[in-house]
Design an enzyme around this catalytic site. Sequence first.
Site, PDB file in Angstrom:
ATOM      1  N   HIS A 139     -28.919 -17.137 -79.128  1.00 12.63           N
ATOM      2  CA  HIS A 139     -27.947 -18.035 -78.463  1.00 12.63           C
ATOM      3  C   HIS A 139     -26.618 -17.908 -79.192  1.00 12.63           C
ATOM      4  CE1 HIS A 139     -27.068 -22.116 -76.424  1.00 12.63           C
ATOM      5  NE2 HIS A 139     -25.924 -21.670 -76.960  1.00 12.63           N
ATOM      6  N   HIS A 189     -22.091 -17.529 -78.646  1.00 15.57           N
ATOM      7  CA  HIS A 189     -20.880 -17.495 -77.819  1.00 15.57           C
ATOM      8  C   HIS A 189     -19.931 -16.478 -78.439  1.00 15.57           C
ATOM      9  CE1 HIS A 189     -22.013 -21.162 -75.589  1.00 15.57           C
ATOM     10  NE2 HIS A 189     -22.625 -21.456 -76.720  1.00 15.57           N
ATOM     11  N   LYS A 233     -28.491 -19.434 -67.513  1.00 13.24           N
ATOM     12  CA  LYS A 233     -28.198 -20.668 -68.248  1.00 13.24           C
ATOM     13  C   LYS A 233     -27.887 -21.820 -67.305  1.00 13.24           C
ATOM     14  CE  LYS A 233     -27.184 -22.861 -72.143  1.00 13.24           C
ATOM     15  NZ  LYS A 233     -26.135 -22.629 -73.117  1.00 13.24           N
ATOM     16  N   HIS A 289     -29.215 -26.179 -71.356  1.00 12.58           N
ATOM     17  CA  HIS A 289     -28.474 -27.109 -72.216  1.00 12.58           C
ATOM     18  C   HIS A 289     -28.997 -28.492 -71.824  1.00 12.58           C
ATOM     19  CE1 HIS A 289     -24.799 -28.345 -74.590  1.00 12.58           C
ATOM     20  NE2 HIS A 289     -25.336 -29.478 -74.176  1.00 12.58           N
ATOM     21  N   HIS A 340     -30.821 -25.151 -78.442  1.00 15.48           N
ATOM     22  CA  HIS A 340     -30.310 -25.976 -79.558  1.00 15.48           C
ATOM     23  C   HIS A 340     -30.907 -27.389 -79.582  1.00 15.48           C
ATOM     24  CE1 HIS A 340     -27.650 -26.903 -76.233  1.00 15.48           C
ATOM     25  NE2 HIS A 340     -26.905 -25.833 -76.415  1.00 15.48           N
ATOM     26  N   ASP A 378     -26.039 -20.747 -81.773  1.00 14.67           N
ATOM     27  CA  ASP A 378     -25.015 -21.465 -81.008  1.00 14.67           C
ATOM     28  C   ASP A 378     -23.654 -21.367 -81.699  1.00 14.67           C
ATOM     29  OD1 ASP A 378     -23.990 -22.804 -78.839  1.00 14.67           O
ATOM     30  OD2 ASP A 378     -24.595 -24.795 -79.519  1.00 14.67           O
TER      31      ASP A 378
HETATM   32  O1  DOR Z   1     -20.964 -27.059 -79.435  1.00 18.08           O
HETATM   33  C1  DOR Z   1     -21.021 -26.353 -78.455  1.00 18.08           C
HETATM   34  N1  DOR Z   1     -20.122 -25.372 -78.219  1.00 18.08           N
HETATM   35  N2  DOR Z   1     -21.987 -26.566 -77.558  1.00 18.08           N
HETATM   36  C2  DOR Z   1     -22.020 -25.931 -76.389  1.00 18.08           C
HETATM   37  O2  DOR Z   1     -22.896 -26.201 -75.622  1.00 18.08           O
HETATM   38  C3  DOR Z   1     -20.970 -24.965 -76.014  1.00 18.08           C
HETATM   39  C4  DOR Z   1     -20.310 -24.422 -77.184  1.00 18.08           C
HETATM   40  C5  DOR Z   1     -19.013 -23.737 -76.832  1.00 18.08           C
HETATM   41  O3  DOR Z   1     -19.029 -22.879 -75.955  1.00 18.08           O
HETATM   42  O4  DOR Z   1     -17.997 -24.037 -77.445  1.00 18.08           O
HETATM   43 ZN    ZN Z   2     -24.227 -22.736 -76.796  1.00 19.49          ZN
END
Ligand code: DOR
Ligand code: ZN
Length: 345
Positions: A13, A15, A99, A136, A174, A247
């Site tokens: 997971h 980004h 997702k 989520h 998460h 995450d």
């Molecule tokens: O803390 C987070 N940041 N939780 C999420 O679900 C998305 C992520 C983000 O993309 O910044």
């Molecule tokens: Zn995330």
Amino acid sequence: MDQLLITRPDDWHVHLRDGVALRHTVRETAQCFARALVMPNLDPPVVTTEQALAYRQRILAAIPAGSAFQPLMTLYLTEESSPEEMQTAKASGAIHGVKLYPAGVTTHSSAGICNLERIYRVLEALEAHDLPLLIHAEVADPQVDVFDREQIFIERQLLPLVERFAGLRIVVEHVTTTEAIDFVRDAPMRVAATITAHHLLMNRNALLQGGIQPHHFCAPILQRERHRRALIRAAISGSPKFFLGTDSAPHPKASKECACASAGIYTAPIALGLYAEVFEAVGALDRLEAFSSHYGAYFYGLPRNSDTLCLQRTPTAVPSELDLGDDVVVPLRAGGTVAWTVMAS
Ligand code: DOR
Ligand code: ZN
């Protein structure tokens, strides 16, 4: 134990963002992880296979020379997503999960789902094509206490979903609470969960110690100490249902150090060292490899990585900020240290 040699881990997971940030986020994830499941909450979101394949190409172009890093792609579910698109996604071989963001729950989730019933046909398609649904798991209802959002989602939405779609594989992303851990533990084997390093390391005091700490703000939010302890017990339990997902979610420094900070914690460059700290603190370093490198691959039906990685108990200094292309990002532990270092291979 001062050195730990483990199968190279994967991040289930992450980004990576897009554009000029990719050169940085991809390098910092690829330093340690062989593969990473890339979240689709770009703006606009990655809703079609075509968009995901184009995004994958941009990520591939950002991989440093000599790295064997593999991005594994995901789609973002909207109420307009079609069952046919799920079939196309599966057939592409590049998309490993879809997702579900409840609309309004987090960064770039406004195109997400308001009413689960509207996507039942799509969930049937996921079930038929054996494509995991990544959730989520929080309600976005502003009336619900922010610390109860995961538990309420599980009661109201997730329990009925798991029962209704009896063949659907699900990852509760998460997880942060005892209730989520118990739910996943007691669910069928087709239900699993990722656990972040930051939820294992910090409780909600970290949000307010010495003033508001925006760099500790994430979604789902940090919880009470008793929940953190339940997460640690799950991570070291040896259950293949719980595996690593950082995450890691970079936001420009200016979007964190402001009146209305965005949710997200950037851990990619130090993530494995942070997990090692947690496992060492409870005398469970021998369980780190399975959590980081075996169980996720098993769930996703992929082979384990064949190369190894060496962690050494030497403090790593964490920079006070890191380059994010047009911006800078403040990583977790900025200006501090992490007790374990990933040795260059
Ligand atoms: O803390 C987070 N940041 N939780 C999420 O679900 C998305 C992520 C983000 O993309 O910044
Ligand atoms: Zn995330």
